[in-house]
Design a protein around this motif. Structure first.
Motif, mmCIF file in Angstrom:
data_model
loop_
_atom_site.group_PDB
_atom_site.id
_atom_site.type_symbol
_atom_site.label_atom_id
_atom_site.label_comp_id
_atom_site.label_asym_id
_atom_site.label_seq_id
_atom_site.Cartn_x
_atom_site.Cartn_y
_atom_site.Cartn_z
ATOM 1 N N HIS A 1 -2.013 6.123 0.099
ATOM 2 C CA HIS A 1 -3.267 5.397 0.357
ATOM 3 C C HIS A 1 -3.344 4.825 1.771
ATOM 4 O O HIS A 1 -4.282 4.091 2.080
ATOM 5 N N GLN A 2 -2.370 5.133 2.610
ATOM 6 C CA GLN A 2 -2.356 4.545 3.946
ATOM 7 C C GLN A 2 -3.599 4.916 4.762
ATOM 8 O O GLN A 2 -4.074 4.116 5.575
ATOM 9 N N ASP A 3 -4.142 6.093 4.519
ATOM 10 C CA ASP A 3 -5.333 6.512 5.263
ATOM 11 C C ASP A 3 -6.553 5.654 4.928
ATOM 12 O O ASP A 3 -7.519 5.614 5.704
ATOM 13 N N SER A 4 -6.521 4.992 3.770
ATOM 14 C CA SER A 4 -7.643 4.141 3.358
ATOM 15 C C SER A 4 -7.517 2.717 3.896
ATOM 16 O O SER A 4 -8.464 1.926 3.790
ATOM 17 N N PHE A 5 -6.358 2.381 4.444
ATOM 18 C CA PHE A 5 -6.085 1.019 4.915
ATOM 19 C C PHE A 5 -6.723 0.843 6.289
ATOM 20 O O PHE A 5 -6.281 1.415 7.276
ATOM 21 N N VAL A 6 -7.801 0.039 6.349
ATOM 22 C CA VAL A 6 -8.511 -0.133 7.611
ATOM 23 C C VAL A 6 -7.684 -0.972 8.573
ATOM 24 O O VAL A 6 -6.846 -1.780 8.164
ATOM 25 N N ALA A 7 -7.905 -0.789 9.852
ATOM 26 C CA ALA A 7 -7.196 -1.564 10.871
ATOM 27 C C ALA A 7 -7.796 -2.964 10.949
ATOM 28 O O ALA A 7 -9.010 -3.141 10.828
ATOM 29 N N GLY A 8 -6.944 -3.974 11.140
ATOM 30 C CA GLY A 8 -7.403 -5.349 11.293
ATOM 31 C C GLY A 8 -7.423 -5.757 12.751
ATOM 32 O O GLY A 8 -6.593 -5.305 13.545
ATOM 33 N N VAL B 1 0.851 -1.184 0.000
ATOM 34 C CA VAL B 1 0.000 0.000 0.000
ATOM 35 C C VAL B 1 0.893 1.242 0.000
ATOM 36 O O VAL B 1 1.698 1.435 0.919
ATOM 37 N N PRO B 2 0.779 2.106 -1.022
ATOM 38 C CA PRO B 2 1.624 3.310 -1.062
ATOM 39 C C PRO B 2 1.257 4.282 0.047
ATOM 40 O O PRO B 2 0.149 4.247 0.592
ATOM 41 N N ALA B 3 2.200 5.140 0.366
ATOM 42 C CA ALA B 3 1.991 6.105 1.447
ATOM 43 C C ALA B 3 0.755 6.963 1.210
ATOM 44 O O ALA B 3 0.033 7.314 2.152
#
Length: 456
Positions: free
Chosen positions: A325-332, A321-323
């Motif tokens: 788009h990190q804000d779109s990466f949901v927490a697991g 995941v590029p920097a």
């Protein structure tokens, strides 16, 4: 004959080791796809050797002509789902582990669970019922659900992308999709096959540097097809996977390198001919990814872009995941503890489970598979192996439900679950993404079947 009588007959044959008689209970369509030996071996070795005789059975429910029973063996229990044809033969036989209802502590109030569902149609209300049940467990966080039926697409979002932040997921929320990644690897392989660069029946040693005299059993080598349908004889993971220097429990694949895979292969010993038995293997797909990279002299990321994501316009499906788009990466989150699980870096195993994606991209991918976007896609759907109750294409699982063939794959990492399935003949498909390690398979299948047979 009713289902109860069928169960009684099946149990009688089973307890008396009359496994060939069990095969004769199946409908002709089943027999066209599954060999008698496959069924006999399943009941003799997979069931009876471990569980012993059938002691009793209990009817559970009938839903959409599928009758479910709890089968009690001497040493355990399984769930069995069956449907009968008009001439009283088995059309569906599905053995599954028993899923006991979990006692949910501190269950969420359904009215507090965020959702975009408008609840205007029977389908929307059915989806809501199952999604709310999943998210009433406070250790589960969010769901992104996408349905395709013909030209129509419907999306549903539930929960929150991070604990107590009150933010719903959306079309571009990124999830780890785990082993659904294998179907992408399979399409890249199919592309190589269609270009004449590799053949399914090729000995894998043709594409590995080194002799590897050990990667055969009495003259039968591991073939490319064996890596794809998990019949290679390789274990799921190398035996030293958790013992190597640098192993991190919370990010287990991070430091197991390609060089370590090669070293493991050099000492591996097969104990039966490849193609004999299915054992799900992430290692097999890691090797397949290495073969494809060597074949094209390109990293898997570049092959993914050239063959799948760029032609389809899938802008958010990637291994890293590029920097931006990190804000779109949901927490697991880990379902057992409810704690944040962190992300997995699949490294040398990325071909087996390293992709991240969002709902919009996965719906594009799903539709491309339904419509056989290219001959690379369609080749992966062709059945290459049959086990009792299911088959495999290239990575994809094929399964019969009534008159439908469902092609599907699921995925899971430490804090995520995914499920992708479609029925070509009905132009129907489903994607479910969760940022919890709690399985979504049963819920997803129920929604897919209802979307085809229930009222809109």
């Amino acid at each position: 004959m009713n289902p109860e009588q069928m169960i009684s007959q099946l149990a009688g044959f089973y307890n008396h080791d009359q496994f060939s008689e069990i095969y004769l209970l199946h409908a002709d369509e089943f027999k066209q796809h599954v060999a008698e030996k496959t069924v006999m071996d399943f009941y003799k070795y997979d069931l009876k050797r471990g569980l012993g005789e059938i002691i009793s059975w209990e009817f559970l429910e009938t839903e959409q002509e599928v009758s479910a029973y709890l089968i009690n063996f001497k040493y355990g229990e399984l769930s069995l789902k069956i449907t009968l044809t008009a001439d009283n033969l088995l059309a569906l036989v599905n053995w599954e582990p028993v899923h006991e209802e979990e006692e949910i502590l501190n269950s969420r109030d359904p009215l507090t669970i965020l959702s975009t569902n408008l609840l205007e149609t029977p389908l929307q209300r059915f989806v809501d019922q199952l999604a709310i049940k999943y998210l009433q467990d406070p250790n589960n966080r969010s769901l992104s659900i996408g349905l395709i039926h013909g030209t129509h697409t419907e999306k549903f979002f539930y929960g929150e992308i991070q604990q107590e932040n009150g933010t719903l997921p959306d079309s571009h929320s990124l999830y780890e999709i785990g082993s659904v990644s294998k179907t992408f690897t399979a399409i890249i392989l199919a592309h190589a096959i269609n270009q004449g660069k590799i053949k399914l029946n090729d000995d894998i040693r043709k594409y590995l540097s080194g002799g590897y005299q050990n990667l055969q059993f009495e003259g039968t080598p591991i073939r490319v097809i064996d890596l794809c349908n998990h019949t290679s004889g390789l274990p799921g993971l190398p035996e030293n996977f958790e013992d190597h220097k640098g192993y991190e429990e919370n990010n287990p694949y991070l430091n197991y390198s390609k060089e370590m895979i090669v070293e493991y292969l050099e000492g591996f010993v097969l104990d039966e001919p490849p193609g004999t038995r299915a054992e799900y293997s992430n290692l097999g797909f890691a090797i397949l990814g290495m073969i494809l990279e060597d074949l094209y002299q390109l990293p898997l990321k570049k092959l993914l872009e050239e063959v799948i994501t760029v032609p389809l316009g899938m802008k958010n499906t990637t291994y890293e995941v590029p920097a931006s788009h990190q804000d779109s990466f949901v927490a697991g989150y880990d379902h057992e503890s409810g704690e944040a699980a962190g992300y997995w870096d699949l490294g040398a195993f990325k071909a087996a489970g390293g992709l991240k994606s969002d709902l919009d991209d996965m719906l594009i991918y799903l539709r491309a598979n339904i419509n056989d976007y290219t001959k690379d896609f369609s080749l992966t759907h062709h059945q290459t192996d049959v086990q009792a109750g299911y088959g495999r294409g290239l990575a994809w699982v094929t399964q019969f439900f009534n008159d439908d063939t469902i092609i599907w794959h699921n995925g899971g990492t430490a804090g995520f679950r995914s499920y992708c399935a479609f029925i070509k003949e009905k132009q129907a498909g489903l994607v479910v993404l969760s940022n919890s390690s709690k399985d979504v398979d049963d819920m997803a299948l129920e929604i897919l079947l209802y979307s085809m047979e229930g009222p809109g």
